[in-house]
Scaffold this motif. Structure first.
Motif, PDB file in Angstrom:
ATOM      1  N   ASP A  20       2.104  -5.386   1.967  1.00 44.12           N
ATOM      2  CA  ASP A  20       2.244  -6.858   2.020  1.00 44.12           C
ATOM      3  C   ASP A  20       3.467  -7.335   1.418  1.00 44.12           C
ATOM      4  OD1 ASP A  20      -0.175  -6.892   3.674  1.00 44.12           O
ATOM      5  OD2 ASP A  20      -1.411  -7.011   1.839  1.00 44.12           O
ATOM      6  N   THR A  21       4.005  -6.572   0.441  1.00 48.02           N
ATOM      7  CA  THR A  21       5.109  -7.184  -0.415  1.00 48.02           C
ATOM      8  C   THR A  21       6.073  -5.775  -0.593  1.00 48.02           C
ATOM      9  OG1 THR A  21       4.174  -6.666  -2.776  1.00 48.02           O
ATOM     10  CG2 THR A  21       3.826  -9.098  -1.715  1.00 48.02           C
ATOM     11  N   LEU A  22       7.256  -6.395  -1.099  1.00 54.51           N
ATOM     12  CA  LEU A  22       8.072  -5.184  -1.381  1.00 54.51           C
ATOM     13  C   LEU A  22       7.596  -4.546  -2.693  1.00 54.51           C
ATOM     14  CD1 LEU A  22      11.188  -3.749  -0.867  1.00 54.51           C
ATOM     15  CD2 LEU A  22      11.984  -5.669  -2.224  1.00 54.51           C
ATOM     16  N   GLN A  23       7.280  -5.205  -3.499  1.00 54.36           N
ATOM     17  CA  GLN A  23       6.723  -4.768  -4.821  1.00 54.36           C
ATOM     18  C   GLN A  23       5.768  -3.689  -4.718  1.00 54.36           C
ATOM     19  OE1 GLN A  23       8.601  -4.840  -8.069  1.00 54.36           O
ATOM     20  NE2 GLN A  23       6.838  -3.374  -8.411  1.00 54.36           N
ATOM     21  N   GLN A  24       4.844  -4.069  -3.844  1.00 52.16           N
ATOM     22  CA  GLN A  24       3.495  -2.966  -3.442  1.00 52.16           C
ATOM     23  C   GLN A  24       4.280  -1.858  -3.002  1.00 52.16           C
ATOM     24  OE1 GLN A  24       1.127  -4.807  -0.553  1.00 52.16           O
ATOM     25  NE2 GLN A  24      -0.370  -5.869  -2.367  1.00 52.16           N
ATOM     26  N   GLY A  25       5.285  -1.833  -2.285  1.00 53.01           N
ATOM     27  CA  GLY A  25       5.794  -0.467  -1.680  1.00 53.01           C
ATOM     28  C   GLY A  25       6.606   0.355  -2.886  1.00 53.01           C
ATOM     29  N   ILE A  26       7.217  -0.302  -3.545  1.00 56.08           N
ATOM     30  CA  ILE A  26       7.956   0.148  -4.840  1.00 56.08           C
ATOM     31  C   ILE A  26       6.808   0.809  -5.944  1.00 56.08           C
ATOM     32  CG2 ILE A  26       9.265  -0.379  -6.986  1.00 56.08           C
ATOM     33  CD1 ILE A  26      10.796  -2.340  -5.232  1.00 56.08           C
ATOM     34  N   SER A  27       5.838   0.168  -6.116  1.00 59.55           N
ATOM     35  CA  SER A  27       4.736   0.438  -6.808  1.00 59.55           C
ATOM     36  C   SER A  27       4.164   1.896  -6.270  1.00 59.55           C
ATOM     37  CB  SER A  27       3.617  -0.541  -7.213  1.00 59.55           C
ATOM     38  OG  SER A  27       4.235  -1.607  -7.695  1.00 59.55           O
ATOM     39  N   PHE A  28       3.938   1.756  -4.758  1.00 57.87           N
ATOM     40  CA  PHE A  28       3.250   3.144  -4.220  1.00 57.87           C
ATOM     41  C   PHE A  28       4.290   4.168  -4.494  1.00 57.87           C
ATOM     42  CE2 PHE A  28       3.287   5.658  -0.721  1.00 57.87           C
ATOM     43  CZ  PHE A  28       1.806   6.138  -0.625  1.00 57.87           C
ATOM     44  N   TYR A  29       5.705   4.056  -4.261  1.00 57.83           N
ATOM     45  CA  TYR A  29       6.336   5.196  -4.733  1.00 57.83           C
ATOM     46  C   TYR A  29       6.448   5.696  -5.996  1.00 57.83           C
ATOM     47  CZ  TYR A  29      10.513   8.017  -3.910  1.00 57.83           C
ATOM     48  OH  TYR A  29      11.536   9.120  -3.867  1.00 57.83           O
ATOM     49  N   GLU A  30       6.396   4.822  -6.915  1.00 58.12           N
ATOM     50  CA  GLU A  30       6.519   4.945  -8.457  1.00 58.12           C
ATOM     51  C   GLU A  30       5.277   5.714  -8.816  1.00 58.12           C
ATOM     52  OE1 GLU A  30       6.824   1.077 -10.181  1.00 58.12           O
ATOM     53  OE2 GLU A  30       9.166   1.288 -10.236  1.00 58.12           O
ATOM     54  N   SER A  31       3.868   5.454  -8.228  1.00 59.52           N
ATOM     55  CA  SER A  31       2.680   6.224  -8.211  1.00 59.52           C
ATOM     56  C   SER A  31       2.938   7.578  -7.752  1.00 59.52           C
ATOM     57  CB  SER A  31       1.531   5.307  -7.693  1.00 59.52           C
ATOM     58  OG  SER A  31       1.387   4.258  -8.159  1.00 59.52           O
ATOM     59  N   TYR A  32       3.502   7.600  -6.640  1.00 57.79           N
ATOM     60  CA  TYR A  32       3.763   9.049  -5.875  1.00 57.79           C
ATOM     61  C   TYR A  32       4.703   9.919  -6.882  1.00 57.79           C
ATOM     62  CZ  TYR A  32       6.230  12.589  -3.001  1.00 57.79           C
ATOM     63  OH  TYR A  32       7.022  13.676  -2.618  1.00 57.79           O
ATOM     64  N   ALA A  33       5.519   9.279  -7.245  1.00 54.96           N
ATOM     65  CA  ALA A  33       6.479  10.089  -8.356  1.00 54.96           C
ATOM     66  C   ALA A  33       5.910  10.532  -9.527  1.00 54.96           C
ATOM     67  CB  ALA A  33       7.612   9.165  -8.566  1.00 54.96           C
ATOM     68  N   ARG A  34       5.060   9.544 -10.101  1.00 56.60           N
ATOM     69  CA  ARG A  34       4.386   9.868 -11.357  1.00 56.60           C
ATOM     70  C   ARG A  34       3.460  11.138 -11.361  1.00 56.60           C
ATOM     71  NH1 ARG A  34       2.013   5.387 -12.208  1.00 56.60           N
ATOM     72  NH2 ARG A  34       4.189   4.361 -13.014  1.00 56.60           N
ATOM     73  N   VAL A  35       2.807  11.035 -10.045  1.00 56.85           N
ATOM     74  CA  VAL A  35       2.008  12.375 -10.042  1.00 56.85           C
ATOM     75  C   VAL A  35       2.691  13.595  -9.336  1.00 56.85           C
ATOM     76  CG1 VAL A  35      -0.121  12.871  -8.145  1.00 56.85           C
ATOM     77  CG2 VAL A  35      -0.074  10.662  -9.106  1.00 56.85           C
ATOM     78  N   SER A  36       3.791  13.351  -8.651  1.00 56.19           N
ATOM     79  CA  SER A  36       4.706  14.566  -8.383  1.00 56.19           C
ATOM     80  C   SER A  36       5.367  15.151  -9.329  1.00 56.19           C
ATOM     81  CB  SER A  36       5.389  14.070  -7.134  1.00 56.19           C
ATOM     82  OG  SER A  36       4.560  13.863  -6.148  1.00 56.19           O
ATOM     83  N   GLY A  37       5.892  14.459 -10.531  1.00 56.02           N
ATOM     84  CA  GLY A  37       6.595  15.056 -11.495  1.00 56.02           C
ATOM     85  C   GLY A  37       8.008  14.922 -11.464  1.00 56.02           C
TER      86      GLY A  37
END
Length: 153
Positions: A20-37
């Motif tokens: 819905d927003t750009l920030q949601q997309g950025i937060s999604f990638y940051e969550s993926y990164a955190r879990v992925s290392g």
């Protein structure tokens, strides 16, 4: 050879996922990164000339690219460690023209460097946020030091 992080499939970016927003997309990638290392950073932005709205946003691994050479020269006062290793892992978020939503336009998953393990993930930059309690405690300590240095009689 590139390293592919392992993470739950529902956290892995897929081209075409809508936000819905750009920030949601950025937060999604940051969550993926955190879990992925790995850690991320915002790399580049393209805006539409007609209304100035962000049309493309690039989020990259924090080890993407290489440092500029002037910072590596010997005459620099503060030498920084080499942290960028030419990693190509990134996500591109694109504005959908007829809506105000963003989609994952492209995604490169592979990394050119070792990823952090869950045991050492707390050392990453994104995990080092101060809580409100820490910030308040730090402020109180600063005030107490200033009072000791400049006593008011």
């Amino acid at each position: 050879n590139e390293l592919i992080p392992s993470c739950p499939s529902h956290l892995k970016p897929v081209v075409g996922i809508k936000f819905d927003t750009l920030q949601q997309g950025i937060s999604f990638y940051e969550s993926y990164a955190r879990v992925s290392g790995f850690d991320t950073r915002l790399y580049s932005t393209m805006k539409r000339k007609s209304d100035g709205k962000i049309s493309l946003k690039y989020c990259v691994c924090n080890k993407e690219g290489f440092r500029e050479t002037p910072r590596l020269q010997s005459n620099c006062k503060k030498k920084r460690p080499i942290t960028r290793m030419g990693c190509n892992s990134r996500i591109t978020l694109k504005l959908i023209n007829d809506q105000d939503n963003y989609i994952i336009f492209s995604f490169h998953e592979g990394h050119t460097h070792p990823l952090t393990t869950p045991n050492s993930a707390h050392h990453s930059k994104q995990s080092r946020n101060l809580t409100l309690a820490h910030k308040n405690t730090s402020w109180i300590i600063v005030v107490q030091i200033l009072e000791l240095l400049n006593p008011t009689n």
